[in-house]
Design an enzyme around this catalytic site. Structure first.
Site, short mmCIF file in Angstrom:
data_model
loop_
_atom_site.label_atom_id
_atom_site.label_comp_id
_atom_site.label_asym_id
_atom_site.label_seq_id
_atom_site.Cartn_x
_atom_site.Cartn_y
_atom_site.Cartn_z
N GLY A 190 0.83 -1.20 0.00
CA GLY A 190 0.00 0.00 0.00
C GLY A 190 0.86 1.25 0.00
O GLY A 190 2.07 1.19 0.25
N CYS A 191 0.23 2.38 -0.29
CA CYS A 191 0.99 3.64 -0.38
C CYS A 191 1.49 4.08 0.98
O CYS A 191 2.66 4.47 1.13
CB CYS A 191 0.14 4.72 -1.04
SG CYS A 191 -1.54 4.87 -0.39
N TYR A 192 0.62 4.03 2.01
CA TYR A 192 1.08 4.42 3.35
C TYR A 192 2.20 3.51 3.84
O TYR A 192 3.21 4.01 4.36
CB TYR A 192 -0.09 4.40 4.34
CG TYR A 192 -1.03 5.58 4.24
CD1 TYR A 192 -0.58 6.88 4.47
CD2 TYR A 192 -2.38 5.40 3.97
CE1 TYR A 192 -1.45 7.96 4.42
CE2 TYR A 192 -3.26 6.48 3.91
CZ TYR A 192 -2.79 7.76 4.14
OH TYR A 192 -3.65 8.82 4.09
N THR B 195 4.43 1.88 2.15
CA THR B 195 5.67 2.16 1.43
C THR B 195 6.44 3.30 2.08
O THR B 195 7.62 3.17 2.41
CB THR B 195 5.37 2.50 -0.05
OG1 THR B 195 4.80 1.34 -0.67
CG2 THR B 195 6.63 2.90 -0.79
#
Lengths: 348, 348, 348, 348
Positions: free
Chosen positions: B148-150, B152
């Site tokens: 997920g972006c968070y 990463t």
């Protein structure tokens, strides 16, 4: 009651002007600005068209004292400590929106602001103007130092928990986010639309001058030295400030629930006209307080990690600056504390 | 190398399409979207005019397998676990941008996503696709779960300090901020321009589904259970994600300086093509990585409070999603890891 | 004076609620919303916290009539023509912010709105509520149709020139730009933050339903049929509307200067409390009227091309909708025309 | 092919740097900036991290000529006419992104720019660099004057209709809207985020210096003097420019339909690699061309009013400036016209 706004062409100043113009018991008698002297207020800020014929003038203490009882200072730090003694001398009461009289310790002031304090005698007399923290000294105050925007939100977020001792007073993490108007009206590379838009970044990490102010207030509440880790961020919006405060649960409070925290905060702030504590599960947004003098608080307890997350949203230019000035003035002059601060703000 | 993008009309999908179109060794052979089936890609997204004649089609595993070697899945969770086994069965390699194969524990998945996992046998096989954390298993992987972006940004911010043991592994505070595109292309009250604009707010506090993913990774790095306090905030911008991570200095590290931390991080990330560690005194902004696959990190040590502040900025749709997919694919298929990911992004 | 706001949870409705709450002579007695019935107003819109205990209720004409004298309708078109006759029947006066009673011709209404008009008898009675165009019929009106936001700005920009005959009445080009709140509270692909942000586009070119309303008013002023070329654009901002109107100088006016035009407009609007005509060389911005009921106008004559450019900026939700409603109500009920509309708006 | 970018730290310059870095046949050999001399490019613009080791240097014609064949000038007007003759003298070919060589008439230049032209001999030689208008002289050009951003969009919107004679050549109304980056990197009160955000306004009405450039081009197309009414507006967004052009139908063209116009434009632009003419009923947005070198055009005929509305959207920094420079360079040096200009831009 006659009011002068000094440094009225900046963002804090013009918002003070706006609030004075809409106040039922205040009269705007002088608006000064060295930069805009000679221009009409509504020429510089046409959104005030039809509401005032005032013109910006050069600030002169004697002239100000002739007509005003209260001077609101919205000038940069150092300018304030030069002007304030002269205004007090001619009999005015002063609310200073700059940083010059917020810190009780001359040494701390000089360390963080890197300049000699030229009116240190007034530091003790100056009353810190955060009514929700302590309004007792305001009625008799000659000089009030209105808090910074970050301290206002940070202190309101931490106050009930720290005061009740449910969290550790050793260390408080404040992750704060502000709109661009907090940087004032002066333009710079850092306020260029193309720089701010579509970007988010921390700034002045470990060096922001609101740090000692937050630490002073939290330490006062806790009764012992609090280490404040303060990380401000710049957000691509004009107004609004949100502080997300991380507080470590005290060792005997590991069973605290979010509901307990909400109850605690609601009891603490019962009777406060401008504070709302949201129910468990609801967090505030900056938009929901925009244009108002309100502070909205949301709470969540992470029991696994032993932390209370306390979030406070304010409008940096109202509760964070000029609304707070008016609130303090209301208390100083015996008006209803909410006078001039209950006009519904644009909703959308 | 022939690539199919499944769920290509959403934000993650179309950004994957864009990157495949610009990749020197990849060919876009299939783009599927149940919602936009039959429309040209550049009719739905005219910014791609002149670059492709592709049309969205209904996703069919057999058809996809006919022409493609790699399927990039940009479908919602649950859709992915329904589709992935069928795609693997017909011989495709799969990179899944959804959450279905990120968590190693079926139980944790089912607790946080509130749904039965229908392909639990693949959980062990799935390789977590964050090359900077571990790229060893990627070359042979049949199934990669892109982070997920968070996670990463959060993992990259904490990794070197946690791995080196200079910070406590007990508790990590992640205060994260994301642009609106993280919520995807579907519209809702919460993505209405008038709701998002001029507002900042935390959301899904203590309940965001990226929490267990961050905890799984950080615990793996630390070798023991890490409590993650994760507070995501919505920022009025389209792209960009920034994680401000607060790490408590280990008891024997109270003398660590910001320069020490910068050195440590630079040694750790030496050789990483997409990571920049800023010098002491400089913090990253989301704008400076916008449109790129880069992660920029800034560090500050607050020795008085005993804390390391580690900030990581990424583009949520590139390093946070589709750029990472391409980076993983490059490693899986033996291309240069940066292939297709070095086009200069719009600067202003 | 007791006021009911019907359809109060939409943007027009809630702004009407806000203005009624701040009005010295009005009392908010009923706020209805089918969608939000049962919720507190300040739960849906927390920016109104501390100002009202009202709850949204289901709209019922009989109940509304029990306590209110005036009903403000902020419901979609067709809903208004269903409700208005019933509200009038029970003795209420009505100001309708929808389009149902703005057009005098049933045929034109039905052609543009593609629906049968079910209360055509009221079309003649309905008074068009743009006081600067004609306020004579407002004091006695039972039913007022408040103008659309685009027509308000367009008509105010063209009115003095058309009325004086210094421009041709054959054809008027209106290039207009609006913030997103003009599309209302409902979300759609077109109001998604990621769609609107960093984009500008025309929409509904030649098909926007405000076209016949502008044409009706301009033709009335000119005394002959005016062709209106109307091109609305969506701008990445929440509030604000600006109409840039291109008027061809009449054949005998080729010597008209910008100063002449300014003089003409100032004479025409002398005495209007909400209109400012800027001096030659100054143009209005939407920000300078944001949150106010004002219309600011700038003028420029391009003599080489034989054109008068007249620009009018308003806040689409105040002078463009709910402020205008209050202005009309003030006239209808004999209050000062500016009552409740002079609170200074946030400046920054 | 070796390229120097002079004035590379401004917005136009750095976008040219970006495009050269991504160009398959170009090599960036020199980047100059008096202001940033000595700093690395990726220190000033970290979004270019990992892509170049270049440093800004002081611009010196002799040094530039040592390594480069082409100099791209992204300096302010007047700086360009001082530098260009010296660069040509040392054998460089020059593409000038400033205004100094766009106007054929020295007199018109001096009237609008209020400064003496110091290199008038080059005015005739300079080739106007809008390939869609005329690319014939580009291959042999020593000096190319790249058009302004407003002229690019305005000319492309009007060209086919004017050239075909279906519209009157007497008068053209251009209502144009631009993002803030058009004002360049220098900060001012007018580019302050808090001034631009949530505001829209016309600026420099009747005095914008792109006016004579548009008039020169349109008059050239029409074969007779065209009066251009040009009204630029500032929009709260960083990138993007949209021109809404109002053209009066010729007297013998009153039956022209939107479909006819679309056919005409599509025939005219057939073969143009960067122009898309949308079908009837579809209008372009600035977002759909953001980051690309494309021009998207939408058309609508208002037969009642006898007007063709032609709308053109471009990215002001790409097709409006630096992309156009690269496109011209490709033609000058015999590369494929689209080389370096087909990388897919971020979609969301």
């Amino acid at each position: 009651m006659n009011v002068a706004v000094v440094g009225a062409a900046g963002y804090a100043g013009i918002e003070a002007v706006r609030l004075v113009l809409g106040h039922p018991h205040m009269q705007l008698v002088t608006v000064t600005s060295a930069q805009e002297a000679g221009r009409r207020v509504d020429d510089v800020y046409p959104v005030l068209s039809g509401l005032t014929d005032a013109e910006f003038s050069i600030p002169e203490p004697a002239t100000i004292a002739e007509s005003a009882e209260l001077a609101v200072l919205a000038v940069p730090h150092t300018a304030s400590m030069a002007l304030t003694p002269r205004l007090l001398d001619v009999g005015l009461r002063v609310i200073d929106a700059s940083a010059d009289f917020r810190l009780k310790s001359r040494k701390v002031y000089e360390a963080w602001y890197d300049v000699e304090h030229t009116a240190p005698d007034l530091l003790e007399e100056a009353v810190y103007g955060l009514p929700e923290l302590d309004r007792t000294a305001l009625p008799g105050a000659r000089l009030v130092a209105a808090p910074g925007c970050y301290p206002t939100a940070s202190i309101l977020a931490a106050l009930p928990a720290l005061a009740a001792g449910v969290v550790s007073s050793r260390r408080v993490v404040v992750d704060a986010k502000s709109g661009v108007s907090g940087a004032g009206r002066s333009h710079s590379a850092g306020t260029h639309f193309s720089f701010v838009n579509e970007s988010l970044a921390p700034y002045k990490v470990l060096s922001h001058r609101h740090t000692p102010e937050i630490a002073q207030a939290l330490s006062g509440i806790a009764g012992s030295e609090v280490s404040v880790v303060f990380t401000p961020h710049l957000v691509p919006m004009t107004r609004g400030l949100l502080a997300t405060v991380y507080l470590e649960l005290a060792e005997d409070q590991t069973d605290l629930t979010t509901s307990d925290a909400v109850d605690l905060y609601r009891r603490h702030y019962a009777g406060e006209p401008f504070v709302t504590v949201h129910p468990a599960g609801r967090m505030p947004s900056t938009h929901e307080v925009s244009g108002t003098n309100r502070a909205h608080i949301g709470l969540a307890v992470d029991r696994a990690a032993g932390m209370l997350i306390a979030v406070c949203a304010i409008d940096n230019l109202v509760k964070g600056t000029s609304g707070q000035v008016i609130q303090c003035a209301n208390i100083m002059f015996g008006f209803d504390e909410t006078a001039g601060l209950t006009t519904p703000a644009p909703v959308v």
